[in-house]
Design an enzyme around this catalytic site. Structure first.
Site, PDB file in Angstrom:
ATOM      1  N   ASN A   1      33.785  42.661  45.766  1.00 55.80           N
ATOM      2  CA  ASN A   1      34.976  42.598  44.571  1.00 55.80           C
ATOM      3  C   ASN A   1      35.321  41.263  44.656  1.00 55.80           C
ATOM      4  OD1 ASN A   1      38.154  43.759  44.548  1.00 55.80           O
ATOM      5  ND2 ASN A   1      36.639  43.599  42.887  1.00 55.80           N
TER       6      ASN A   1
ATOM      7  N   ASP B   1      36.473  38.410  41.397  1.00 58.89           N
ATOM      8  CA  ASP B   1      35.690  37.318  40.262  1.00 58.89           C
ATOM      9  C   ASP B   1      34.333  37.563  39.709  1.00 58.89           C
ATOM     10  OD1 ASP B   1      38.127  35.857  40.731  1.00 58.89           O
ATOM     11  OD2 ASP B   1      37.311  34.072  42.121  1.00 58.89           O
TER      12      ASP B   1
ATOM     13  N   CYS C   1      45.905  46.147  48.277  1.00 52.95           N
ATOM     14  CA  CYS C   1      46.876  45.689  47.248  1.00 52.95           C
ATOM     15  C   CYS C   1      47.721  44.723  47.735  1.00 52.95           C
ATOM     16  CB  CYS C   1      47.601  47.012  46.803  1.00 52.95           C
ATOM     17  SG  CYS C   1      48.927  46.504  45.634  1.00 52.95           S
TER      18      CYS C   1
ATOM     19  N   ARG D   1      39.580  42.999  36.901  1.00 55.26           N
ATOM     20  CA  ARG D   1      40.284  42.457  35.832  1.00 55.26           C
ATOM     21  C   ARG D   1      39.150  42.160  34.618  1.00 55.26           C
ATOM     22  NH1 ARG D   1      42.338  37.354  38.539  1.00 55.26           N
ATOM     23  NH2 ARG D   1      40.571  37.851  39.946  1.00 55.26           N
TER      24      ARG D   1
END
Length: 332
Positions: free
Chosen positions: A200, A202, A100, A225
């Site tokens: 992970n 894009d 994060c 996302r």
């Protein structure tokens, strides 16, 4: 992909995202093809475990296996206790957050800030692995900054500590979500490890997922996302990886029905007030790039009860399905 006793199939995974990957969203993504869904992070400090937010984050009743819970913190003993507590409350996989980039997380030396202290990383991982009898996984970035990339070192520490799988976001912490993810570091990590590695960053289409798997040699892709407002991306990626063929886009009728079901689950899970508030961001994602979406969001975001929110959403998507203009003034 195998993580401990759990077969992850298809090899496309929902990434943990604070405020997004709650139980309603995880269950929806699993139904639409995700092989594994990781929960939003739960804090390791026990004094927060009985807040409404934590109680919702630790609710896994009826959730399909395997149940993966991400924990966040800095203290090895506290993280170990959090791992035990979550296993006692249904977790079948424990994921440790070292990825994060949020300032409020990194300022407490948690999340990706931990990558700056490799001895502490080793203590945390070995302590948590020893504390529970379920597989422990880890999520990291490529490093803290462009001149401080140490994903390969952390990866080796992880494997030596007994971590069962490793997810790597192809950005440094100081990039947050800007620029483009780079996959060479993930490829180097995969080449150096025996445990499963998830790529992970894009991954927003079936073709991109296939490219990343080829380029990195990773065992699975992790999508974050790109699943916001598009939970069907998991079945699209899974189908393409299995067949080399693309599925057709979901019809507007299916999008409407998926969204209305998602809203109903949010309302039931959180209650009327919180459910309506939390649903607003999802409504924005589902409506993004659709006709008259700005007007729709302006109206639906003023709805303060479940019935109005559902009615406005149904009317807007019914108009899209029918191919007629949506009357924002009449809806308001």
């Amino acid at each position: 992909m195998q993580i401990g006793p759990h077969r992850i199939e298809p090899r496309v995974v929902l990434a943990p995202m604070a405020g997004v990957t709650d139980k309603p969203f995880r269950m929806l993504c699993k139904r639409l093809g995700a092989g594994l869904c990781v929960s939003e992070m739960t804090i390791s400090d026990p004094k927060f475990w009985h807040t409404n937010k934590s109680l919702h984050r630790m609710d896994h009743a009826g959730e399909p296996d395997p149940i993966s819970v991400q924990i966040a913190g800095t203290d090895p003993v506290m993280l170990a206790e959090a791992a035990r507590y979550n296993v006692d409350h249904g977790a079948q996989l424990i994921d440790i957050n070292m990825g994060c980039p949020a300032k409020k997380v990194c300022n407490t030396w948690a999340g990706s800030a931990l990558m700056r202290d490799e001895p502490l990383v080793a203590r945390i991982l070995s302590t948590v692995v020893a504390a529970v009898d379920v597989p422990v996984t880890l999520k990291i970035r490529t490093g803290w900054a462009a001149d401080q990339k140490n994903a390969l070192t952390i990866a080796r520490i992880a494997e030596d500590s007994g971590i069962a799988s490793l997810a790597v976001h192809g950005r440094t912490r100081d990039q947050h979500y800007t620029g483009q993810a780079e996959y060479d570091t993930i490829a180097a990590v995969k080449a150096a490890l025996r445990i499963p590695v998830l790529a992970n960053g894009d991954i927003d289409s079936p073709e991109k997922a296939a490219f990343v798997l080829r380029h990195t040699g990773a065992d699975a892709v992790m999508i974050g996302r790109a699943a916001q407002g598009r939970p069907w991306i998991f079945r699209e990626v899974a189908h393409y990886l299995a067949t080399g063929e693309k599925l057709p886009e979901p019809t507007l009728q299916e999008v409407r029905d998926v969204l209305l079901g998602h809203l109903a689950h949010l309302h039931a899970f959180y209650g009327d007030v919180a459910g309506v508030r939390i649903a607003r961001k999802h409504l924005g994602w589902y409506a993004k790039d659709r006709p008259e979406n700005a007007a729709f969001r302006a109206v639906v975001n003023r709805a303060d009860d479940t019935e109005s929110q559902l009615r406005l959403t149904r009317e807007y998507f019914d108009a899209l399905v029918a191919g007629v203009p949506w009357d924002a003034a009449a809806a308001a």
